[in-house]
Design an enzyme around this catalytic site. Sequence first.
Site, PDB file in Angstrom:
ATOM      1  N   HIS A  67      42.990  41.835  55.179  1.00 25.60           N
ATOM      2  CA  HIS A  67      43.422  40.933  54.108  1.00 25.60           C
ATOM      3  C   HIS A  67      42.208  40.460  53.297  1.00 25.60           C
ATOM      4  CE1 HIS A  67      46.070  37.473  52.672  1.00 25.60           C
ATOM      5  NE2 HIS A  67      44.857  37.092  52.305  1.00 25.60           N
ATOM      6  N   GLU A  68      41.170  40.000  54.000  1.00 26.56           N
ATOM      7  CA  GLU A  68      39.993  39.458  53.317  1.00 26.56           C
ATOM      8  C   GLU A  68      39.150  40.559  52.678  1.00 26.56           C
ATOM      9  OE1 GLU A  68      39.747  36.393  52.752  1.00 26.56           O
ATOM     10  OE2 GLU A  68      41.366  35.799  54.097  1.00 26.56           O
ATOM     11  N   HIS A  71      40.448  41.305  49.269  1.00 26.99           N
ATOM     12  CA  HIS A  71      39.929  40.359  48.273  1.00 26.99           C
ATOM     13  C   HIS A  71      38.520  40.767  47.832  1.00 26.99           C
ATOM     14  CE1 HIS A  71      43.171  37.512  48.392  1.00 26.99           C
ATOM     15  NE2 HIS A  71      42.989  37.213  49.654  1.00 26.99           N
TER      16      HIS A  71
END
Length: 380
Positions: A67-68, A71
Amino acid sequence: MRATFVLVRIAGVRVGVHWSVLLIFGIIALGLSQGRLPETHPGRSWAVYWAAGLCNAVVFFASLLAHELAHAVVARRNGVEVDDIVLWLLGGVARLKGEASSPGAELRIAGVGPLVSLLLGVLFTLGAWLLYLASVSGIVVEMVAWLAGINVLLAVFNAVPAAPLDGGRLLRAFLWWRTGDRLRATAGAAAAGRVFGWLLVVFGLIAFMRTGAFGGLWPALIGWFLIAAATAEGRQAQLRGVLAGVPVRDAMTLEPLTVSADTTVVGFLTGSRYRYRHSAFPVTDDGAPVGLVTLDSARKVPQAEAHAVTVSEVMVPLTQTIVVEPDAPLADLLPRMEPGAEHRVLVMDHGRLVGIVSLSDVSRTVTWLMNTAPGRRGGL
Protein backbone atom coordinates in the site's frame (compact mmCIF):
# COMPACT_ATOMS: atom_id res chain seq x y z
CA MET A 1 7.16 9.10 13.02
CA ARG A 2 10.75 7.80 12.93
CA ALA A 3 11.66 4.16 12.32
CA THR A 4 13.19 2.27 15.25
CA PHE A 5 15.21 0.23 12.78
CA VAL A 6 15.53 -0.03 9.01
CA LEU A 7 14.41 -3.26 7.35
CA VAL A 8 15.42 -2.85 3.73
CA ARG A 9 15.65 -0.48 0.78
CA ILE A 10 13.22 -1.02 -2.08
CA ALA A 11 13.80 0.93 -5.30
CA GLY A 12 15.97 3.32 -3.29
CA VAL A 13 13.28 3.96 -0.65
CA ARG A 14 14.26 3.21 2.94
CA VAL A 15 11.68 0.97 4.66
CA GLY A 16 11.69 1.08 8.46
CA VAL A 17 9.69 -0.30 11.35
CA HIS A 18 8.60 1.49 14.50
CA TRP A 19 8.72 -0.52 17.71
CA SER A 20 4.93 -0.27 18.07
CA VAL A 21 4.57 -2.71 15.16
CA LEU A 22 5.45 -5.49 17.61
CA LEU A 23 2.28 -4.71 19.55
CA ILE A 24 -0.15 -4.96 16.63
CA PHE A 25 1.81 -7.91 15.21
CA GLY A 26 1.31 -9.74 18.51
CA ILE A 27 -2.38 -8.81 18.68
CA ILE A 28 -3.02 -10.17 15.16
CA ALA A 29 -1.07 -13.38 15.74
CA LEU A 30 -2.67 -13.96 19.15
CA GLY A 31 -6.19 -13.13 17.95
CA LEU A 32 -5.97 -15.56 15.05
CA SER A 33 -4.08 -18.39 16.76
CA GLN A 34 -6.06 -18.32 20.00
CA GLY A 35 -9.39 -17.00 18.76
CA ARG A 36 -10.69 -17.11 15.21
CA LEU A 37 -8.81 -20.13 13.86
CA PRO A 38 -9.52 -22.53 16.78
CA GLU A 39 -13.17 -21.46 16.77
CA THR A 40 -13.72 -22.00 13.04
CA HIS A 41 -11.43 -25.01 12.61
CA PRO A 42 -11.04 -26.87 15.93
CA GLY A 43 -8.97 -29.97 16.47
CA ARG A 44 -5.55 -28.78 15.27
CA SER A 45 -2.44 -28.57 17.41
CA TRP A 46 -1.40 -25.30 19.01
CA ALA A 47 1.68 -25.22 16.74
CA VAL A 48 -0.53 -25.17 13.62
CA TYR A 49 -2.63 -22.29 14.98
CA TRP A 50 0.42 -20.25 15.96
CA ALA A 51 2.16 -20.88 12.65
CA ALA A 52 -0.98 -19.77 10.79
CA GLY A 53 -1.39 -16.66 13.00
CA LEU A 54 2.23 -15.59 12.59
CA CYS A 55 2.13 -16.20 8.84
CA ASN A 56 -0.99 -14.06 8.46
CA ALA A 57 0.54 -11.26 10.54
CA VAL A 58 3.61 -11.22 8.26
CA VAL A 59 1.52 -11.20 5.07
CA PHE A 60 -0.71 -8.46 6.51
CA PHE A 61 2.29 -6.18 7.04
CA ALA A 62 3.52 -7.06 3.57
CA SER A 63 0.13 -5.83 2.32
CA LEU A 64 0.60 -2.59 4.25
CA LEU A 65 4.04 -2.21 2.71
CA ALA A 66 2.57 -2.71 -0.79
CA HIS A 67 0.00 0.00 0.00
CA GLU A 68 2.71 2.48 1.03
CA LEU A 69 5.08 1.53 -1.80
CA ALA A 70 2.29 2.35 -4.25
CA HIS A 71 2.12 5.87 -2.77
CA ALA A 72 5.92 6.18 -3.05
CA VAL A 73 6.10 5.00 -6.67
CA VAL A 74 3.30 7.28 -7.86
CA ALA A 75 4.73 10.20 -5.86
CA ARG A 76 8.06 9.82 -7.63
CA ARG A 77 6.36 9.66 -11.01
CA ASN A 78 4.68 12.95 -10.15
CA GLY A 79 7.91 14.68 -9.20
CA VAL A 80 7.70 14.26 -5.41
CA GLU A 81 10.69 12.61 -3.74
CA VAL A 82 10.11 10.07 -0.96
CA ASP A 83 11.93 10.33 2.36
CA ASP A 84 11.10 6.86 3.68
CA ILE A 85 8.33 4.42 4.58
CA VAL A 86 7.61 3.59 8.22
CA LEU A 87 5.34 0.78 9.41
CA TRP A 88 3.90 1.35 12.86
CA LEU A 89 1.05 0.59 15.28
CA LEU A 90 -1.86 1.81 13.14
CA GLY A 91 -0.53 0.96 9.68
CA GLY A 92 2.11 2.69 7.63
CA VAL A 93 3.13 6.07 6.31
CA ALA A 94 5.12 7.12 3.25
CA ARG A 95 6.88 10.34 4.20
CA LEU A 96 7.23 12.65 1.22
CA LYS A 97 9.90 15.33 0.91
CA GLY A 98 7.53 17.82 -0.68
CA GLU A 99 4.00 18.57 -1.79
CA ALA A 100 2.17 17.52 -4.94
CA SER A 101 2.39 20.18 -7.62
CA SER A 102 -1.30 20.05 -8.59
CA PRO A 103 -4.67 18.66 -7.45
CA GLY A 104 -4.35 15.98 -10.13
CA ALA A 105 -1.00 14.80 -8.77
CA GLU A 106 -2.42 14.82 -5.24
CA LEU A 107 -5.34 12.72 -6.44
CA ARG A 108 -3.09 10.14 -8.07
CA ILE A 109 -0.68 9.88 -5.12
CA ALA A 110 -3.45 9.53 -2.54
CA GLY A 111 -5.79 7.32 -4.54
CA VAL A 112 -3.36 4.59 -5.49
CA GLY A 113 -2.99 3.28 -1.91
CA PRO A 114 -6.65 2.27 -1.36
CA LEU A 115 -6.75 0.92 -4.93
CA VAL A 116 -3.81 -1.39 -4.20
CA SER A 117 -5.41 -2.59 -0.95
CA LEU A 118 -8.71 -3.20 -2.76
CA LEU A 119 -6.90 -5.10 -5.52
CA LEU A 120 -5.15 -7.25 -2.91
CA GLY A 121 -8.50 -7.91 -1.28
CA VAL A 122 -9.93 -9.08 -4.60
CA LEU A 123 -6.90 -11.28 -5.29
CA PHE A 124 -7.04 -12.87 -1.83
CA THR A 125 -10.79 -13.43 -2.26
CA LEU A 126 -10.16 -15.17 -5.57
CA GLY A 127 -7.38 -17.19 -3.97
CA ALA A 128 -9.61 -18.30 -1.09
CA TRP A 129 -12.31 -19.37 -3.54
CA LEU A 130 -9.87 -21.36 -5.70
CA LEU A 131 -8.37 -23.02 -2.63
CA TYR A 132 -11.86 -23.96 -1.44
CA LEU A 133 -12.69 -25.50 -4.84
CA ALA A 134 -9.42 -27.43 -4.70
CA SER A 135 -10.43 -28.86 -1.28
CA VAL A 136 -7.36 -27.40 0.40
CA SER A 137 -7.29 -27.49 4.20
CA GLY A 138 -10.00 -25.30 5.67
CA ILE A 139 -7.57 -23.48 7.92
CA VAL A 140 -5.57 -22.33 4.87
CA VAL A 141 -8.75 -21.11 3.19
CA GLU A 142 -9.63 -19.27 6.41
CA MET A 143 -6.22 -17.59 6.48
CA VAL A 144 -6.53 -16.33 2.91
CA ALA A 145 -10.14 -15.24 3.48
CA TRP A 146 -9.04 -13.21 6.53
CA LEU A 147 -6.37 -11.47 4.44
CA ALA A 148 -9.00 -10.69 1.82
CA GLY A 149 -11.33 -9.15 4.38
CA ILE A 150 -8.65 -7.12 6.15
CA ASN A 151 -7.35 -5.64 2.89
CA VAL A 152 -10.85 -4.64 1.76
CA LEU A 153 -11.43 -3.11 5.21
CA LEU A 154 -8.10 -1.26 4.93
CA ALA A 155 -9.10 0.12 1.53
CA VAL A 156 -12.53 1.26 2.75
CA PHE A 157 -11.19 2.81 5.96
CA ASN A 158 -8.41 4.68 4.15
CA ALA A 159 -10.91 6.04 1.62
CA VAL A 160 -12.87 7.89 4.33
CA PRO A 161 -12.58 11.61 3.42
CA ALA A 162 -10.78 12.68 6.57
CA ALA A 163 -7.15 13.69 7.11
CA PRO A 164 -4.66 12.13 7.62
CA LEU A 165 -6.22 9.16 5.80
CA ASP A 166 -5.82 8.75 2.05
CA GLY A 167 -9.43 9.82 1.70
CA GLY A 168 -8.47 13.06 3.40
CA ARG A 169 -5.85 13.60 0.71
CA LEU A 170 -8.51 12.92 -1.92
CA LEU A 171 -10.79 15.46 -0.23
CA ARG A 172 -7.95 17.97 -0.18
CA ALA A 173 -7.32 17.40 -3.90
CA PHE A 174 -11.00 18.06 -4.63
CA LEU A 175 -11.15 21.20 -2.45
CA TRP A 176 -7.88 22.41 -3.92
CA TRP A 177 -9.28 21.94 -7.44
CA ARG A 178 -12.52 23.75 -6.52
CA THR A 179 -11.00 26.69 -4.62
CA GLY A 180 -7.51 26.93 -6.10
CA ASP A 181 -6.19 27.38 -2.53
CA ARG A 182 -4.14 24.49 -1.16
CA LEU A 183 -4.06 25.96 2.36
CA ARG A 184 -7.86 26.21 2.57
CA ALA A 185 -8.16 22.71 1.13
CA THR A 186 -5.83 21.32 3.78
CA ALA A 187 -7.76 23.10 6.53
CA GLY A 188 -11.00 21.56 5.23
CA ALA A 189 -9.52 18.03 5.15
CA ALA A 190 -8.08 18.50 8.65
CA ALA A 191 -11.47 19.63 10.00
CA ALA A 192 -13.08 16.53 8.46
CA GLY A 193 -10.40 14.41 10.13
CA ARG A 194 -11.15 15.85 13.55
CA VAL A 195 -14.90 15.28 13.13
CA PHE A 196 -14.39 11.68 12.03
CA GLY A 197 -11.93 11.11 14.88
CA TRP A 198 -14.42 12.33 17.49
CA LEU A 199 -17.11 10.11 16.00
CA LEU A 200 -14.82 7.10 16.44
CA VAL A 201 -13.98 8.13 20.02
CA VAL A 202 -17.68 8.40 20.93
CA PHE A 203 -18.49 5.10 19.19
CA GLY A 204 -15.64 3.31 20.97
CA LEU A 205 -16.63 4.63 24.40
CA ILE A 206 -20.27 3.67 23.88
CA ALA A 207 -19.24 0.19 22.73
CA PHE A 208 -17.01 -0.22 25.78
CA MET A 209 -19.72 0.94 28.22
CA ARG A 210 -22.34 -1.35 26.65
CA THR A 211 -20.23 -4.50 26.37
CA GLY A 212 -17.47 -4.00 28.92
CA ALA A 213 -15.04 -5.46 26.37
CA PHE A 214 -11.75 -3.64 25.99
CA GLY A 215 -11.90 -4.38 22.26
CA GLY A 216 -14.49 -1.62 22.03
CA LEU A 217 -11.79 0.90 22.94
CA TRP A 218 -9.90 0.29 19.67
CA PRO A 219 -12.13 2.68 17.68
CA ALA A 220 -11.61 5.27 20.41
CA LEU A 221 -7.83 4.81 20.24
CA ILE A 222 -7.82 5.13 16.46
CA GLY A 223 -10.12 8.16 16.69
CA TRP A 224 -7.82 9.85 19.20
CA PHE A 225 -4.88 9.29 16.86
CA LEU A 226 -6.85 10.75 13.94
CA ILE A 227 -7.79 13.84 15.96
CA ALA A 228 -4.16 14.46 16.97
CA ALA A 229 -2.81 13.81 13.47
CA ALA A 230 -5.46 15.94 11.74
CA THR A 231 -4.87 18.81 14.17
CA ALA A 232 -1.12 18.62 13.62
CA GLU A 233 -1.61 18.51 9.85
CA GLY A 234 -3.85 21.57 9.97
CA ARG A 235 -1.33 23.53 12.02
CA GLN A 236 1.50 22.46 9.75
CA ALA A 237 -0.47 23.64 6.73
CA GLN A 238 -0.93 27.02 8.38
CA LEU A 239 2.81 27.23 9.04
CA ARG A 240 3.50 26.31 5.43
CA GLY A 241 1.28 29.21 4.41
CA VAL A 242 3.28 31.60 6.57
CA LEU A 243 6.58 30.24 5.26
CA ALA A 244 5.55 30.25 1.59
CA GLY A 245 8.36 31.65 -0.54
CA VAL A 246 10.93 31.63 2.27
CA PRO A 247 14.19 29.76 1.44
CA VAL A 248 16.09 27.64 3.96
CA ARG A 249 18.96 30.16 3.95
CA ASP A 250 16.73 32.72 5.72
CA ALA A 251 16.26 30.41 8.73
CA MET A 252 19.57 28.56 9.00
CA THR A 253 22.40 29.28 11.39
CA LEU A 254 25.33 30.33 9.20
CA GLU A 255 28.72 28.60 9.30
CA PRO A 256 28.01 26.34 12.29
CA LEU A 257 30.80 25.20 14.59
CA THR A 258 31.98 21.73 13.48
CA VAL A 259 33.76 18.80 15.14
CA SER A 260 36.49 16.74 13.50
CA ALA A 261 35.56 13.07 13.10
CA ASP A 262 38.77 11.92 14.84
CA THR A 263 38.11 14.02 17.97
CA THR A 264 37.76 11.84 21.06
CA VAL A 265 34.54 11.95 23.03
CA VAL A 266 36.35 13.33 26.08
CA GLY A 267 37.93 16.02 23.92
CA PHE A 268 34.53 16.93 22.53
CA LEU A 269 32.86 17.10 25.95
CA THR A 270 35.63 19.07 27.65
CA GLY A 271 36.60 21.33 24.76
CA SER A 272 35.91 24.95 25.64
CA ARG A 273 34.71 25.80 22.12
CA TYR A 274 31.82 23.32 22.42
CA ARG A 275 30.56 24.35 25.86
CA TYR A 276 27.30 26.18 26.48
CA ARG A 277 26.68 26.86 22.80
CA HIS A 278 24.67 24.15 21.05
CA SER A 279 23.37 20.63 21.64
CA ALA A 280 24.39 19.24 18.23
CA PHE A 281 27.36 19.82 15.94
CA PRO A 282 28.12 18.80 12.35
CA VAL A 283 31.00 16.32 12.08
CA THR A 284 33.59 16.77 9.34
CA ASP A 285 36.40 14.66 7.93
CA ASP A 286 39.03 16.63 6.01
CA GLY A 287 36.53 19.48 5.84
CA ALA A 288 33.71 17.40 4.33
CA PRO A 289 30.54 16.81 6.39
CA VAL A 290 30.11 13.16 7.44
CA GLY A 291 27.46 13.31 10.16
CA LEU A 292 25.99 15.00 13.20
CA VAL A 293 26.95 14.48 16.83
CA THR A 294 24.91 15.47 19.89
CA LEU A 295 26.05 16.14 23.43
CA ASP A 296 23.58 13.55 24.70
CA SER A 297 25.00 10.77 22.52
CA ALA A 298 28.54 11.64 23.58
CA ARG A 299 27.61 11.68 27.28
CA LYS A 300 26.27 8.13 27.01
CA VAL A 301 29.80 6.83 26.42
CA PRO A 302 31.24 5.43 29.70
CA GLN A 303 33.95 7.65 31.16
CA ALA A 304 36.44 4.81 31.07
CA GLU A 305 36.05 4.57 27.29
CA ALA A 306 35.65 8.26 26.43
CA HIS A 307 39.40 8.69 25.77
CA ALA A 308 39.42 5.93 23.16
CA VAL A 309 36.05 6.45 21.44
CA THR A 310 35.94 9.06 18.67
CA VAL A 311 33.09 11.32 17.67
CA SER A 312 32.69 9.40 14.41
CA GLU A 313 31.64 6.32 16.43
CA VAL A 314 28.74 8.05 18.19
CA MET A 315 27.54 10.44 15.50
CA VAL A 316 24.44 10.17 13.33
CA PRO A 317 25.85 9.31 9.86
CA LEU A 318 25.23 11.75 7.03
CA THR A 319 23.09 9.11 5.27
CA GLN A 320 20.65 9.28 8.20
CA THR A 321 20.66 13.07 8.43
CA ILE A 322 18.38 15.40 6.49
CA VAL A 323 20.44 17.44 4.04
CA VAL A 324 19.04 20.33 1.99
CA GLU A 325 20.29 23.13 -0.23
CA PRO A 326 20.16 26.75 0.95
CA ASP A 327 17.64 27.78 -1.71
CA ALA A 328 15.23 24.92 -0.98
CA PRO A 329 11.77 26.06 0.22
CA LEU A 330 11.63 26.12 4.01
CA ALA A 331 7.95 25.14 3.86
CA ASP A 332 8.86 21.86 2.13
CA LEU A 333 11.43 21.07 4.81
CA LEU A 334 9.02 21.54 7.71
CA PRO A 335 7.14 18.18 7.42
CA ARG A 336 10.45 16.29 7.56
CA MET A 337 11.71 17.93 10.76
CA GLU A 338 11.27 16.44 14.22
CA PRO A 339 12.11 17.59 17.76
CA GLY A 340 15.46 16.58 19.17
CA ALA A 341 19.07 17.61 18.68
CA GLU A 342 19.75 14.50 16.57
CA HIS A 343 17.23 15.74 13.99
CA ARG A 344 19.05 18.95 13.06
CA VAL A 345 19.12 19.62 9.32
CA LEU A 346 22.42 20.22 7.56
CA VAL A 347 22.46 22.81 4.77
CA MET A 348 24.97 22.10 2.03
CA ASP A 349 25.84 24.02 -1.13
CA HIS A 350 27.64 21.85 -3.72
CA GLY A 351 29.06 19.59 -1.02
CA ARG A 352 30.12 22.44 1.27
CA LEU A 353 28.49 22.87 4.68
CA VAL A 354 27.00 26.38 4.91
CA GLY A 355 24.45 26.12 7.71
CA ILE A 356 22.34 24.12 10.13
CA VAL A 357 18.59 24.32 10.87
CA SER A 358 16.61 23.33 13.96
CA LEU A 359 12.93 23.63 14.80
CA SER A 360 13.76 26.60 17.02
CA ASP A 361 15.28 28.32 13.96
CA VAL A 362 12.01 27.75 12.08
CA SER A 363 10.03 29.04 15.07
CA ARG A 364 12.09 32.24 15.20
CA THR A 365 11.57 32.74 11.47
CA VAL A 366 7.81 32.33 11.85
CA THR A 367 7.77 34.80 14.74
CA TRP A 368 9.76 37.30 12.70
CA LEU A 369 7.45 36.94 9.71
CA MET A 370 4.36 37.35 11.86
CA ASN A 371 5.74 40.51 13.45
CA THR A 372 7.12 42.14 10.30
CA ALA A 373 4.74 40.95 7.59
CA PRO A 374 1.13 41.73 8.66
CA GLY A 375 -0.23 40.10 5.50
CA ARG A 376 0.90 36.71 6.75
CA ARG A 377 -0.89 36.81 10.11
CA GLY A 378 -4.06 35.37 8.74
CA GLY A 379 -2.27 32.06 8.29
CA LEU A 380 -2.25 31.28 12.01
